[in-house]
Design an enzyme around this catalytic site. Sequence first.
Site, PDB file in Angstrom:
ATOM      1  N   PHE A  68     -11.393  -7.390  14.306  1.00 47.40           N
ATOM      2  CA  PHE A  68     -10.334  -7.851  13.419  1.00 47.40           C
ATOM      3  C   PHE A  68     -10.023  -6.781  12.364  1.00 47.40           C
ATOM      4  CE2 PHE A  68      -9.117 -10.167   9.466  1.00 47.40           C
ATOM      5  CZ  PHE A  68      -7.854 -10.533   9.885  1.00 47.40           C
ATOM      6  N   GLN A  69      -8.766  -6.435  12.248  1.00 46.47           N
ATOM      7  CA  GLN A  69      -8.287  -5.430  11.297  1.00 46.47           C
ATOM      8  C   GLN A  69      -8.927  -4.062  11.488  1.00 46.47           C
ATOM      9  OE1 GLN A  69      -8.218  -7.185   7.295  1.00 46.47           O
ATOM     10  NE2 GLN A  69      -6.169  -7.938   7.786  1.00 46.47           N
ATOM     11  N   GLU A  94       0.826  -1.223   0.000  1.00 45.88           N
ATOM     12  CA  GLU A  94       0.000   0.000   0.000  1.00 45.88           C
ATOM     13  C   GLU A  94       0.849   1.258   0.000  1.00 45.88           C
ATOM     14  OE1 GLU A  94      -0.609  -2.591   1.980  1.00 45.88           O
ATOM     15  OE2 GLU A  94      -2.715  -3.167   1.773  1.00 45.88           O
ATOM     16  N   MET A 111      24.117   9.509   2.939  1.00 48.60           N
ATOM     17  CA  MET A 111      23.954  10.801   3.605  1.00 48.60           C
ATOM     18  C   MET A 111      24.223  10.673   5.106  1.00 48.60           C
ATOM     19  SD  MET A 111      23.575  13.903   3.050  1.00 48.60           S
ATOM     20  CE  MET A 111      22.599  14.598   1.714  1.00 48.60           C
ATOM     21  N   LYS A 134     -17.342  -0.905   6.220  1.00 50.88           N
ATOM     22  CA  LYS A 134     -17.707  -1.826   5.144  1.00 50.88           C
ATOM     23  C   LYS A 134     -19.204  -1.808   4.826  1.00 50.88           C
ATOM     24  CE  LYS A 134     -17.162  -6.567   3.625  1.00 50.88           C
ATOM     25  NZ  LYS A 134     -16.575  -7.892   3.914  1.00 50.88           N
TER      26      LYS A 134
HETATM   27  C1  LIG Z   1      12.215   6.118   5.702  1.00 50.22           C
HETATM   28  C2  LIG Z   1      13.484   6.805   6.124  1.00 50.22           C
HETATM   29  N1  LIG Z   1      14.274   6.255   7.048  1.00 50.22           N
HETATM   30  C3  LIG Z   1      15.437   6.872   7.406  1.00 50.22           C
HETATM   31  C4  LIG Z   1      15.788   8.065   6.845  1.00 50.22           C
HETATM   32  C5  LIG Z   1      17.070   8.774   7.283  1.00 50.22           C
HETATM   33  N2  LIG Z   1      18.007   8.872   6.145  1.00 50.22           N
HETATM   34  C6  LIG Z   1      18.135   9.985   5.414  1.00 50.22           C
HETATM   35  S1  LIG Z   1      19.201   9.814   4.141  1.00 50.22           S
HETATM   36  C7  LIG Z   1      19.552   8.223   4.569  1.00 50.22           C
HETATM   37  C8  LIG Z   1      20.522   7.403   3.784  1.00 50.22           C
HETATM   38  C9  LIG Z   1      19.997   7.077   2.442  1.00 50.22           C
HETATM   39  O1  LIG Z   1      20.803   6.092   1.885  1.00 50.22           O
HETATM   40  P1  LIG Z   1      20.720   5.726   0.363  1.00 50.22           P
HETATM   41  O2  LIG Z   1      19.310   5.501  -0.049  1.00 50.22           O
HETATM   42  O3  LIG Z   1      21.653   4.623   0.075  1.00 50.22           O
HETATM   43  O4  LIG Z   1      21.124   7.059  -0.365  1.00 50.22           O
HETATM   44  P2  LIG Z   1      22.529   7.843  -0.443  1.00 50.22           P
HETATM   45  O5  LIG Z   1      22.508   8.885   0.608  1.00 50.22           O
HETATM   46  O6  LIG Z   1      23.624   6.853  -0.259  1.00 50.22           O
HETATM   47  O7  LIG Z   1      22.491   8.425  -1.805  1.00 50.22           O
HETATM   48  C10 LIG Z   1      18.832   7.861   5.714  1.00 50.22           C
HETATM   49  C11 LIG Z   1      18.921   6.553   6.376  1.00 50.22           C
HETATM   50  C12 LIG Z   1      14.903   8.607   5.898  1.00 50.22           C
HETATM   51  N3  LIG Z   1      15.140   9.795   5.310  1.00 50.22           N
HETATM   52  N4  LIG Z   1      13.780   7.958   5.529  1.00 50.22           N
END
Ligand SMILES: Cc1ncc(C[n+]2csc(CCOP(=O)(O)OP(=O)(O)O)c2C)c(N)n1
Lengths: 168, 559
Positions: free
Chosen positions: B113-114, B51, B470, B163
């Site tokens: 449920f759900q 979803e 990042m 529902k």
């Molecule tokens: C759902 C979610 N969980 C955690 C984060 C925190 N976060 C921001 S950037 C990042 C790293 C992203 O890694 P990647 O997709 O490999 O991209 P890169 O920075 O290496 O290009 C994280 C964990 C986020 N933004 N979103």
Amino acid sequence: MKRYVISVLVDNHSGVLSRVAGLFSRRGYNIDSISVGETQDPTVSRMTIVAHVDDAILEQIIKQLDKLVDVLKVAVLPAETSVYRELVLIKVKAEDHTRATVSDIIKVFRAKIVDIAPKSMTVEITGDQPKIKALIDLLEPHGILEVVRAGLIGLHRGDQNILTQEDV
Amino acid sequence: MQLTGAEILIECLLEQQVDTIFGYPGGAVLNIYDALAKYSDRITHYLPSHEQGAAHAADGYARSTGKVGVCVATSGPGACNLVTGIATAYMDSVPLIAITGNVPLSLLGKDSFQEVDIFGITMPITKHNFMVKNVEELAATVRKAFFIAQDGRPGPVLIDIPKDVTAQKAEYVRETPKPIGRHTKNITPEAIENAIRMLKKSERPLVYVGGGAVQADAGAELQEFVRIINAPVVSSLMGLGAYPGTDPYFCGLIGMHGTKTSNLSASKCDLLIAVGARFSDRVVSNPKRFAPNASILHIDIDPAEINKNIKTHGYIIGDVKIALQKLLEAMADEEFRDTSEWLQQVNEWRETYPLTYNGGGLQPQYIVERIYALTDGEALITTEVGQNQIWSAQYYKFSKPRTFISSGGLGTMGFGLGAAIGTQIGNPDKRVINIAGDGSFRMNCNELATAVEYELPIIIVILNNRALGMVKQWQDLFYDRRFSQSIVDRQTDFVKLAEAYGAVGFNLTRKEDVDEVLTQALAARQPVVINCEINPDEKVFPIIPPGGAIDDPIMGVNQ
Ligand SMILES: Cc1ncc(C[n+]2csc(CCOP(=O)(O)OP(=O)(O)O)c2C)c(N)n1
């Protein structure tokens, strides 16, 4: 920081109270009290919110409230041109030797005794908050057992009303 | 005519010209799915793997087309899986309708449920939400939901329907949707006059564009405005595409990863004109040190944005396109100051501080530049979150609105692929490329199955640094290189993974192969995954250290 009394007309829908309360908690606006009830029009409720905030936060509160779909009107009730009232019930210790003194205090405040028991009495007082505070301060030494507050409510004085007040 | 609640719901979607929806069936929406089958000649339903994918697809569809995106989920877990997607849309003001089933009225509130209180859960992440307990109110509610989602500042609206309400019958009469007008009533002559006064005083004006300019389609007005006052232009992440990235006045991103030129301009300007932007913390960094020499003129549709993050000195509240038109009319008879010295200064900065990269190996910035070149700047780019997102924003010169589809406000990893699916479905004739990180891709790569099923020629470019780049970059710069949980050198073979889903996979390891692989991918006309083994130490620069002023960025590793 100042005390502001904010009056809000809202659609009388389920969820509207949690929507407003949620807005305040989510955005970190502290509120002293909130009270809600139906108006002369049963599809509309009126909330009165009291908050101690600075002007910038007040501006945000008004604007954020205004964005809620269920909110019909937001107004700040100015202290000079509004009546504020709060209803408070106070259960205070009152035994044979103190009952008369306690009753005297209550009489001076034009408060009402609504229940008497062997060791306590319950007092109803209506008024603006300074008056209520004064009564509570005087009853305190006798031993306050319980306090319950309805929350402040208010209306504009004179012919003005919330709908005629210009939007802020 | 007497229809069931499910049929009324779909009739109301048809009233709104909806022909595409994204959703996932389940017990509480069985009636809706039964009716959807009946209407399948008029509404195409896309089934994702999850979803969350449906919500991001509906979001990408909405961002890229300007129409309302619609997604559907069943009660409980289905509804919960929409939550991240709804919050993503909320933070970026995307018009989205989320429809959830719930348990029958008699079972509500009994931990059935759900059963989940999705109405309560989504209250803070929707513009508004409804629970429809009476079939007689269903049509009016759906119409209201569509109006709210689009009116003024757009946003997601959730409609939760028990529902039995979808089974009960009611009278349905078709209605034409209430027109969505542009908001103009607060664009007062006084506001315009005040704006003109501020503009006339300024010798060093700067225009700061945000997502509101994209929403309002204010590009033409913006360009005219900029040319009259001769101001440089900077953009928030959400604003990219509103103003041509190739225009000589354009200085690039402002804020945390803004160009030094943009950020110096913000610090030195005497008037900052914000157009459909909201001074987010990613732009402002430290509010006490933001644009210290400037008066602020804020043009925005949402009155609550005025004075929220930054105190303004003048504002125009209303639709940004109309506000600019009115302003331009009033500007016709006015003279503005000569800004040539200022423009020259900005150009000097631009020459001194260009965006550069000089790391070795396969450089992600180079890959983005080549994507730009090989698609003639005409692709619709979706991104994941992290370094991949910022490199895309910096090195692809977005020149049209609705071409950069990225989760700005919430920063949702896993957004890009679902968004690419919705974007491709909404724009069958355009090329859609999802620029991803390996971490983000791994979050929702199950949606590759969806892209394959619907034969969507999306290209997923994984800038694979074998890290949560990042996060790793922050640990490198600000946490003494303690790489806690950010190096994720998993053994995933992304080419095989793509093939397992029925997509095409490429490995890209050398700079000299970039063009060839991209060309092959563009020619493939089916879902493609390109695993780019980029230099794992490559960082996003400039970067403003936490709490810093935006004109004092870290420009590179050697600084
Ligand atoms: C759902 C979610 N969980 C955690 C984060 C925190 N976060 C921001 S950037 C990042 C790293 C992203 O890694 P990647 O997709 O490999 O991209 P890169 O920075 O290496 O290009 C994280 C964990 C986020 N933004 N979103």
